[in-house]
Design an enzyme around this catalytic site. Structure first.
Site, PDB file in Angstrom:
ATOM      1  CG  ASP A   6      -7.942 -51.716  -8.654  1.00 12.01           C
ATOM      2  OD1 ASP A   6      -7.029 -51.327  -7.897  1.00 12.01           O
ATOM      3  OD2 ASP A   6      -9.048 -52.110  -8.247  1.00 12.01           O
ATOM      4  NE  ARG A   7      -2.896 -55.304 -16.806  1.00 13.37           N
ATOM      5  CZ  ARG A   7      -1.849 -54.829 -17.482  1.00 13.37           C
ATOM      6  NH1 ARG A   7      -1.031 -53.972 -16.913  1.00 13.37           N
ATOM      7  NH2 ARG A   7      -1.627 -55.207 -18.731  1.00 13.37           N
TER       8      ARG A   7
END
Length: 306
Positions: free
Chosen positions: A141-142
Site C-alpha cells: 500500500d502507498r
C-alpha cells in the site's frame, strides 16, 4: 549453489551434479515451471543452448556441461523511468529488491504517473546502462513501507509469479495496533471483499476472497496502550493486515481509514523481511528492510532478530 555467469545477453549455468537425472524440458516445465508459451518461444527462437549448440531437450544433463539461456534482451520499460532516491536491499542479474518509503505507490495507477517505486526501479536500470522491463512481483500500500520484489527478466518474473502463488516467497511484517492484544499468537481466517460504500476500503465479508493472516505478539506497549505484532500472510488480499486487525477490534495505529488512532502520520505497518529461494540458482535469499520513518514509528527493535 549453482555456478552461473552472465556473458553479454546470455546467461550461463554450469550443470550441477544434482541435475544429472534431469533434462532441459524437465527443468523448464517441472522445476522452474515456466509458462508453456515461454518455453515454446525459447525453443522455436533457439534461445537455449548446451555447450554452444542446439540441444536435445529430452536428453539428460551431464554435470559440468554449460547451459546457456538468451535472457537479457532489450525491452522498453512498462513504467516511465524517473529518478527517486531508492534503497537497494538486493540486486543481481535477475532480481531487484527495494525498500519502499511511505507516501509512494508501488506502481503507476494511471498513464503518465512517474512518482512510484516502479518508476524509480526503471530509472535505476536505465542508469545502469540496460534497457530491461523491470516488473514488480507484488505490491505494498502507498503508506506501507518495506521490501518490494521486482524481476529483471521475463523468465525470472514468470518463476517468481508462480512462487508467490505457491506461497514460496515469505514476507514478514511488523505492525503496531491500537489496544493491548492479550492472545500471544493466532491465525485470522476471514474472507475479505470490497466495501460497497467506499471505493478504497475493504472489509471482512462472507462473500469475499479467502484471507489468512498469522500473527504473534512481540511486545505489549502498555504505556501507549498499543501492541507490536509480527505478521505473515498465507494470502495476499488488498489491505489484508489492516482489515483483519480492524475487524478484531485492534486497528493499526495511524490507520484512520480503518478506525485506527491518529498516533502516527501513516498506518504502522512495515514489510520487514523477505525470504525466498533464488528462482534460477536456488540460493537462499533473506533481506531485512531498515526502518525509514522520521520521526521513527518502530523503535528499540533489533531488525535482524525478526
Amino acid at each position: 549453489m549453482v555456478k552461473t555467469s552472465r556473458k553479454g545477453s546470455w546467461y550461463e549455468i554450469i550443470i550441477p551434479k544434482e541435475w544429472a537425472r534431469c533434462s532441459l524440458d524437465h527443468l523448464l516445465r517441472h522445476i522452474w515451471k515456466a509458462p508453456k508459451k515461454m518455453i515454446h518461444a525459447l525453443r522455436m527462437e533457439q534461445k537455449v543452448l548446451v555447450n554452444g549448440r542446439s540441444p536435445d531437450w529430452n536428453k539428460l544433463f551431464i554435470p559440468g556441461d554449460k547451459l546457456q539461456l538468451h535472457l537479457f534482451q532489450e525491452e522498453e520499460p512498462s513504467a516511465v523511468p524517473a529518478y527517486h532516491p531508492i534503497e537497494i536491499l538486493f540486486e543481481d542479474d535477475h532480481l531487484l529488491i527495494l525498500n519502499k518509503p511511505a507516501g509512494m505507490d508501488t506502481h503507476p495507477n494511471e498513464p503518465g504517473q512517474i512518482n512510484t517505486l516502479a518508476n524509480a526501479a526503471a530509472f535505476h536500470i536505465q542508469a545502469s546502462g540496460e534497457t530491461l522491463n523491470v516488473r514488480h512481483i507484488h505490491r505494498l500500500d502507498r503508506d506501507t513501507t518495506g521490501a518490494v520484489l521486482f524481476s529483471k527478466t521475463a523468465l525470472a518474473g514468470a518463476i517468481l509469479d508462480r512462487m508467490l502463488e505457491e506461497r514460496k516467497i515469505k514476507r514478514t511484517y511488523l505492525a503496531i495496533t491500537d489496544g493491548l492484544i492479550t492472545q500471544k499468537k493466532g491465525k485470522i481466517i476471514k474472507p475479505i471483499g470490497r466495501d460497497r460504500h467506499h471505493s478504497v476500503r475493504r472489509r471482512v465479508s462472507p462473500t469475499g476472497q479467502k484471507a489468512v493472516t498469522n500473527y504473534e505478539v512481540i511486545r505489549l506497549m502498555s504505556k501507549e496502550h498499543k501492541t507490536l505484532v509480527r505478521c505473515s500472510l498465507e494470502t495476499g488480499r488488498t489491505h489484508q493486515i489492516r482489515v483483519h486487525f480492524s475487524d478484531m477490534g485492534h486497528p493499526l495505529s495511524g490507520d484512520t481509514l480503518y478506525g485506527g488512532s491518529s498516533s502516527y502520520i501513516r498506518q504502522a505497518l512495515h514489510a520487514v523481511k523477505m525470504e525466498l529461494l533464488h528462482p534460477l540458482t536456488g540460493e537462499v535469499l533473506t533481506c531485512h528492510a531498515p526502518f525509514k520513518d522520521d520521526p521513527a514509528i518502530f523503535q528499540n527493535i533489533d531488525l535482524y532478530s525478526i
